[in-house]
Write a protein that holds these residues in place. Structure first.
Motif, PDB file in Angstrom:
ATOM      1  N   THR A  42      19.858   8.508  19.185  1.00 38.62           N
ATOM      2  CA  THR A  42      18.593   8.200  18.560  1.00 38.62           C
ATOM      3  C   THR A  42      17.525   8.774  18.889  1.00 38.62           C
ATOM      4  O   THR A  42      17.261   9.478  20.196  1.00 38.62           O
ATOM      5  CB  THR A  42      18.479   6.709  18.978  1.00 38.62           C
ATOM      6  OG1 THR A  42      19.415   5.669  18.611  1.00 38.62           O
ATOM      7  CG2 THR A  42      16.890   6.403  18.362  1.00 38.62           C
ATOM      8  N   ARG A  43      16.749   9.638  18.043  1.00 37.02           N
ATOM      9  CA  ARG A  43      15.511  10.578  18.557  1.00 37.02           C
ATOM     10  C   ARG A  43      14.127  10.005  18.949  1.00 37.02           C
ATOM     11  O   ARG A  43      13.553  10.479  19.987  1.00 37.02           O
ATOM     12  CB  ARG A  43      15.498  11.434  17.347  1.00 37.02           C
ATOM     13  CG  ARG A  43      16.558  12.457  16.949  1.00 37.02           C
ATOM     14  CD  ARG A  43      16.253  13.578  15.807  1.00 37.02           C
ATOM     15  NE  ARG A  43      17.421  14.256  15.625  1.00 37.02           N
ATOM     16  CZ  ARG A  43      17.251  15.268  14.713  1.00 37.02           C
ATOM     17  NH1 ARG A  43      16.239  15.707  14.056  1.00 37.02           N
ATOM     18  NH2 ARG A  43      18.441  16.245  14.543  1.00 37.02           N
ATOM     19  N   ASP A  44      13.920   8.903  18.236  1.00 39.91           N
ATOM     20  CA  ASP A  44      12.706   8.337  18.585  1.00 39.91           C
ATOM     21  C   ASP A  44      12.598   7.713  20.090  1.00 39.91           C
ATOM     22  O   ASP A  44      13.503   7.085  20.429  1.00 39.91           O
ATOM     23  CB  ASP A  44      12.407   7.002  17.898  1.00 39.91           C
ATOM     24  CG  ASP A  44      11.019   6.387  18.188  1.00 39.91           C
ATOM     25  OD1 ASP A  44       9.955   6.821  17.949  1.00 39.91           O
ATOM     26  OD2 ASP A  44      11.188   5.251  18.660  1.00 39.91           O
ATOM     27  N   PRO A  45      11.920   8.163  21.006  1.00 35.09           N
ATOM     28  CA  PRO A  45      11.942   7.813  22.297  1.00 35.09           C
ATOM     29  C   PRO A  45      11.878   6.554  22.684  1.00 35.09           C
ATOM     30  O   PRO A  45      12.485   5.950  23.634  1.00 35.09           O
ATOM     31  CB  PRO A  45      10.657   8.724  23.008  1.00 35.09           C
ATOM     32  CG  PRO A  45      10.428   9.804  21.995  1.00 35.09           C
ATOM     33  CD  PRO A  45      10.777   9.300  20.887  1.00 35.09           C
ATOM     34  N   ALA A  46      11.211   5.725  22.057  1.00 32.49           N
ATOM     35  CA  ALA A  46      10.853   4.458  22.127  1.00 32.49           C
ATOM     36  C   ALA A  46      12.023   3.618  21.989  1.00 32.49           C
ATOM     37  O   ALA A  46      12.534   2.629  22.443  1.00 32.49           O
ATOM     38  CB  ALA A  46       9.538   3.808  21.336  1.00 32.49           C
ATOM     39  N   THR A  47      12.461   3.822  20.717  1.00 31.63           N
ATOM     40  CA  THR A  47      13.505   3.128  20.182  1.00 31.63           C
ATOM     41  C   THR A  47      14.910   3.546  21.010  1.00 31.63           C
ATOM     42  O   THR A  47      15.729   2.693  21.448  1.00 31.63           O
ATOM     43  CB  THR A  47      13.847   3.621  18.713  1.00 31.63           C
ATOM     44  OG1 THR A  47      12.911   3.144  18.058  1.00 31.63           O
ATOM     45  CG2 THR A  47      15.109   2.827  18.203  1.00 31.63           C
ATOM     46  N   ARG A  48      15.033   4.802  21.480  1.00 25.85           N
ATOM     47  CA  ARG A  48      16.094   5.010  22.499  1.00 25.85           C
ATOM     48  C   ARG A  48      16.099   4.446  23.764  1.00 25.85           C
ATOM     49  O   ARG A  48      17.163   4.132  24.274  1.00 25.85           O
ATOM     50  CB  ARG A  48      15.980   6.718  22.470  1.00 25.85           C
ATOM     51  CG  ARG A  48      17.139   7.104  23.256  1.00 25.85           C
ATOM     52  CD  ARG A  48      17.232   8.648  23.438  1.00 25.85           C
ATOM     53  NE  ARG A  48      16.091   9.571  23.704  1.00 25.85           N
ATOM     54  CZ  ARG A  48      15.494  10.604  23.522  1.00 25.85           C
ATOM     55  NH1 ARG A  48      16.473  11.417  23.010  1.00 25.85           N
ATOM     56  NH2 ARG A  48      14.516  11.087  23.896  1.00 25.85           N
ATOM     57  N   ARG A  51      17.428   0.915  23.292  1.00 26.85           N
ATOM     58  CA  ARG A  51      18.874   0.800  22.794  1.00 26.85           C
ATOM     59  C   ARG A  51      19.682   1.234  24.345  1.00 26.85           C
ATOM     60  O   ARG A  51      20.935   0.685  24.629  1.00 26.85           O
ATOM     61  CB  ARG A  51      19.217   1.806  21.846  1.00 26.85           C
ATOM     62  CG  ARG A  51      18.706   1.209  20.468  1.00 26.85           C
ATOM     63  CD  ARG A  51      18.937   2.324  19.429  1.00 26.85           C
ATOM     64  NE  ARG A  51      18.941   1.570  18.012  1.00 26.85           N
ATOM     65  CZ  ARG A  51      18.650   2.168  17.120  1.00 26.85           C
ATOM     66  NH1 ARG A  51      18.850   3.539  16.966  1.00 26.85           N
ATOM     67  NH2 ARG A  51      18.595   1.547  15.729  1.00 26.85           N
ATOM     68  N   ALA A 422       8.917   1.975  28.065  1.00 26.28           N
ATOM     69  CA  ALA A 422       8.979   1.867  26.841  1.00 26.28           C
ATOM     70  C   ALA A 422       8.333   0.698  26.383  1.00 26.28           C
ATOM     71  O   ALA A 422       8.459  -0.501  27.314  1.00 26.28           O
ATOM     72  CB  ALA A 422      10.354   2.172  26.531  1.00 26.28           C
ATOM     73  N   GLN A 426       8.321  -3.110  20.241  1.00 20.64           N
ATOM     74  CA  GLN A 426       8.380  -2.256  19.248  1.00 20.64           C
ATOM     75  C   GLN A 426       9.604  -2.727  18.345  1.00 20.64           C
ATOM     76  O   GLN A 426      10.818  -2.715  18.743  1.00 20.64           O
ATOM     77  CB  GLN A 426       8.628  -0.739  19.433  1.00 20.64           C
ATOM     78  CG  GLN A 426       7.092  -0.159  19.946  1.00 20.64           C
ATOM     79  CD  GLN A 426       6.939   1.091  19.664  1.00 20.64           C
ATOM     80  OE1 GLN A 426       7.914   1.901  19.787  1.00 20.64           O
ATOM     81  NE2 GLN A 426       5.754   1.802  19.498  1.00 20.64           N
ATOM     82  N   VAL A 428      12.891  -2.262  16.275  1.00 24.26           N
ATOM     83  CA  VAL A 428      14.178  -1.590  16.378  1.00 24.26           C
ATOM     84  C   VAL A 428      14.951  -1.499  15.119  1.00 24.26           C
ATOM     85  O   VAL A 428      15.470  -3.132  14.908  1.00 24.26           O
ATOM     86  CB  VAL A 428      15.048  -1.682  17.638  1.00 24.26           C
ATOM     87  CG1 VAL A 428      15.953  -0.795  17.775  1.00 24.26           C
ATOM     88  CG2 VAL A 428      14.030  -1.439  19.090  1.00 24.26           C
TER      89      VAL A 428
END
Length: 431
Positions: A42-48, A51, A422, A426, A428
């Motif tokens: 996953t590229r998005d830092p917050a989503t990553r 996860r 994080a 947000q 996901v």
């Protein structure tokens, strides 16, 4: 109770307890591998970051179950020599090969890959680290395959010949393609995924009922658990029905018990074929266990199917009683799977190797007193291990992601990012 009854009780009880560990391990590990793969790429830092925490949380529950469960597997190996030496004498040349392969895969390959994955956080390139958890999943199902090949031979012996009262392997291909093993493997794999999905969905729903702040993490977990359990519970019923023709062809007495007709005729046929004796298993156990498995399986399938639509309206998150319902059904797949094993094992009695070796002939020359002591000790140890396992799982599940210790520390730049900082609120994506 006779010595044979005590030996059967000991093996039945310990196998049932051990199976509770196995089915959760098989059900959780593909989901953890999927979570880790999503997190790693996953590229998005917050989503990553969310996860990654999701992977660590569910991965820790998986590791707890695996670590305690493998102890029960080690202890079970001793029972073959202790209580069933006649099986080793008659079928060791056939039965021993897949059993040894299962042991090598589960206790060496799978454990090695898992250990590398556990201690590889922050020390490996992300591609290698992700590959390790998928290798753990692969070896878990490979282990299940070999144990079912061994069990399939007991259910319907193939690929062998008997010389001087001893079975010798003559066709390895026939052994590994035994329908009693392959169809059962599909059924068990789907049952495990159902168990893992319900487990993940139930714990996630519980956290929402308690007002969790980890909304992004548990919303994604809830969706994954509901979808996996819904799909797998639907197909587990279909694959389970595929076993009926196999049973009718290879174990007609079991088929007669499940159908509720033709038992007397089958008893007469077996007497004519194998000599005088009682060839009718405990009918109540077989039929009632089959009914229990079917009722619980259909219940889980129905609830998870409805839960998919409730997800669309976010009702599993907003309605506490629906969330608690998802939590309440966590035990049902476990109970149903034990019922399935009861049907499979008791339904072939009085045979240990169907049509070739009876339970009484396979029993070791051990005194009734020794078996009573070992039976009591084995069951006490297994129950204690199960209690420890579920106490630890419950404790860490209640704590949530903040209590996860798996992979604690700062990962390297090429691996997953650190878990801190994080915004867990947000949104996901579900998958």
């Amino acid at each position: 109770m006779s010595a044979a009854d005590l030996a059967r009780l000991q093996f039945a009880a310990t196998t049932s307890v051990h199976w509770l560990f196995v089915i959760l391990t098989m059900g959780l590990v593909p989901m953890v591998a999927f979570m880790h793969t999503r997190a790693a790429y996953t590229r998005d830092p917050a989503t990553r970051a969310v996860r990654e925490r999701m992977t660590r949380f569910w991965g820790q529950l998986y590791v707890i179950n695996y670590a305690v469960g493998i102890v029960t597997g080690l202890v079970m190996e001793f029972q073959f020599g202790l209580s069933w030496s006649g099986l080793s004498k008659f079928a060791g040349n056939v039965f021993g090969a897949p059993l040894a392969l299962e042991t090598l895969i589960a206790f060496f390959a799978e454990s090695t890959f898992l250990g590398m994955w556990i201690f590889g956080w922050g020390r490996m390139r992300r591609g290698v680290h992700v590959a390790l958890i998928w290798l753990v999943a692969l070896t878990a199902y490979a282990s299940a395959f070999w144990i079912l090949v061994a069990n399939g031979f007991l259910q319907h012996p193939v690929g062998y010949e008997v010389r001087d009262g001893v079975a010798y392997l003559t066709d390895f291909g026939a052994l590994v393609t035994n329908a009693n093993a392959l169809v059962a493997l599909g059924h068990i794999a789907l049952a495990a995924l159902t168990t893992g999905g319900v487990f993940v969905a139930g714990i996630s729903a519980w956290h929402f009922a308690k007002g969790t702040r980890e909304t992004a993490l548990f919303r994604s977990s809830l969706r994954l658990g509901v979808w996996v359990s819904m799909l797998s519970s639907f197909f587990v019923i279909i694959v389970g029905n595929l076993q009926i023709p196999v049973i009718e062809r290879t174990q007609p007495m079991k088929a007669a018990l499940l159908d509720g007709s033709g038992v007397a005729e089958e008893q007469a046929r077996l007497v004519a074929q194998h000599g005088p004796g009682d060839y009718v298993p405990w009918q109540g156990w077989v039929k009632n266990s089959m009914d229990l498995m079917s009722i619980l399986g259909n219940t889980v399938s129905t609830i998870t199917f409805i839960a998919v639509f409730l997800l669309l309206k976010d009702l599993l998150v907003r309605k506490r009683w629906l969330a608690y319902l998802m939590t309440a059904i966590i035990p049902l797949p476990f109970i149903a799977s034990v019922g399935g094993w009861v049907v499979r094992e008791i339904g072939r009695q009085p045979w240990l190797v169907y049509g070739e070796l009876s339970v009484d002939d396979a029993l070791s020359n051990v005194s009734r007193g020794s078996l009573a002591v070992s039976c009591t000790l084995f069951i006490a140890i297994f129950v204690a291990l199960a209690a420890v396992n579920w106490t630890l799982i419950t404790r860490f599940a209640r704590r949530g992601p903040d209590g996860a210790q798996l992979g604690a520390g700062d990962p390297l730049a090429d691996d997953l990012p650190g878990a801190g900082g994080a915004d867990e609120k947000q949104p996901v994506p579900a998958f």
